[in-house]
Motif scaffolding. Structure first.
Motif, PDB file in Angstrom:
ATOM      1  N   LEU A  68      -4.963 110.417  45.685  1.00 31.12           N
ATOM      2  CA  LEU A  68      -5.302 109.788  46.961  1.00 31.12           C
ATOM      3  C   LEU A  68      -5.966 110.745  47.938  1.00 31.12           C
ATOM      4  O   LEU A  68      -5.966 110.501  49.133  1.00 31.12           O
ATOM      5  N   GLY A  69      -6.510 111.810  47.518  1.00 32.91           N
ATOM      6  CA  GLY A  69      -7.156 112.756  48.414  1.00 32.91           C
ATOM      7  C   GLY A  69      -6.366 114.044  48.508  1.00 32.91           C
ATOM      8  O   GLY A  69      -5.299 114.191  47.929  1.00 32.91           O
ATOM      9  N   GLY A  70      -6.909 114.977  49.262  1.00 32.98           N
ATOM     10  CA  GLY A  70      -6.285 116.282  49.405  1.00 32.98           C
ATOM     11  C   GLY A  70      -5.175 116.297  50.432  1.00 32.98           C
ATOM     12  O   GLY A  70      -4.825 115.281  51.045  1.00 32.98           O
ATOM     13  N   ARG A  71      -4.608 117.460  50.652  1.00 37.65           N
ATOM     14  CA  ARG A  71      -3.492 117.614  51.596  1.00 37.65           C
ATOM     15  C   ARG A  71      -3.912 117.328  53.034  1.00 37.65           C
ATOM     16  O   ARG A  71      -3.171 116.722  53.795  1.00 37.65           O
ATOM     17  N   VAL A  72      -5.097 117.770  53.390  1.00 40.68           N
ATOM     18  CA  VAL A  72      -5.578 117.549  54.764  1.00 40.68           C
ATOM     19  C   VAL A  72      -5.756 116.054  55.015  1.00 40.68           C
ATOM     20  O   VAL A  72      -5.362 115.538  56.070  1.00 40.68           O
ATOM     21  N   GLU A  73      -6.315 115.343  54.050  1.00 37.75           N
ATOM     22  CA  GLU A  73      -6.524 113.909  54.205  1.00 37.75           C
ATOM     23  C   GLU A  73      -5.187 113.171  54.300  1.00 37.75           C
ATOM     24  O   GLU A  73      -5.033 112.250  55.093  1.00 37.75           O
TER      25      GLU A  73
END
Length: 85
Positions: A68-73
């Motif tokens: 589902l996307g990276g940590r920041v997202e």
């Protein structure tokens, strides 16, 4: 080639402990255990925890953790409502 500097290669049977897969190759590994092969040879036995027959990367059962996307997202999605107040 110089004499006495090369390792002593011999046939060794490796066994994957997770699924029982066996393969024979030449190796310098030593072992106190032996196994009798189907053709009558008795070879040193080396037990392995993981081989290409059981490792998820080689079997195609590898799971992608970050779908589902990276940590920041993920952080932005989680705290998006707090910034609007």
């Amino acid at each position: 080639m110089k004499d006495g500097i090369h390792p002593n290669y011999r046939e060794v049977c490796f066994v994957d402990q997770s699924n029982g897969f066996k393969f024979v190759t030449r190796s310098t590994m030593g072992s106190k255990e032996t196994v009798k092969m189907e053709d009558g040879r008795e070879l040193p036995l080396v037990k392995l925890e993981t081989t290409s027959e059981s490792h998820p990367f080689y079997t195609g059962q590898q799971k992608s953790i970050d779908n589902l996307g990276g940590r920041v997202e993920k952080f932005r999605n989680k705290f998006a409502g707090f910034a609007k107040k």
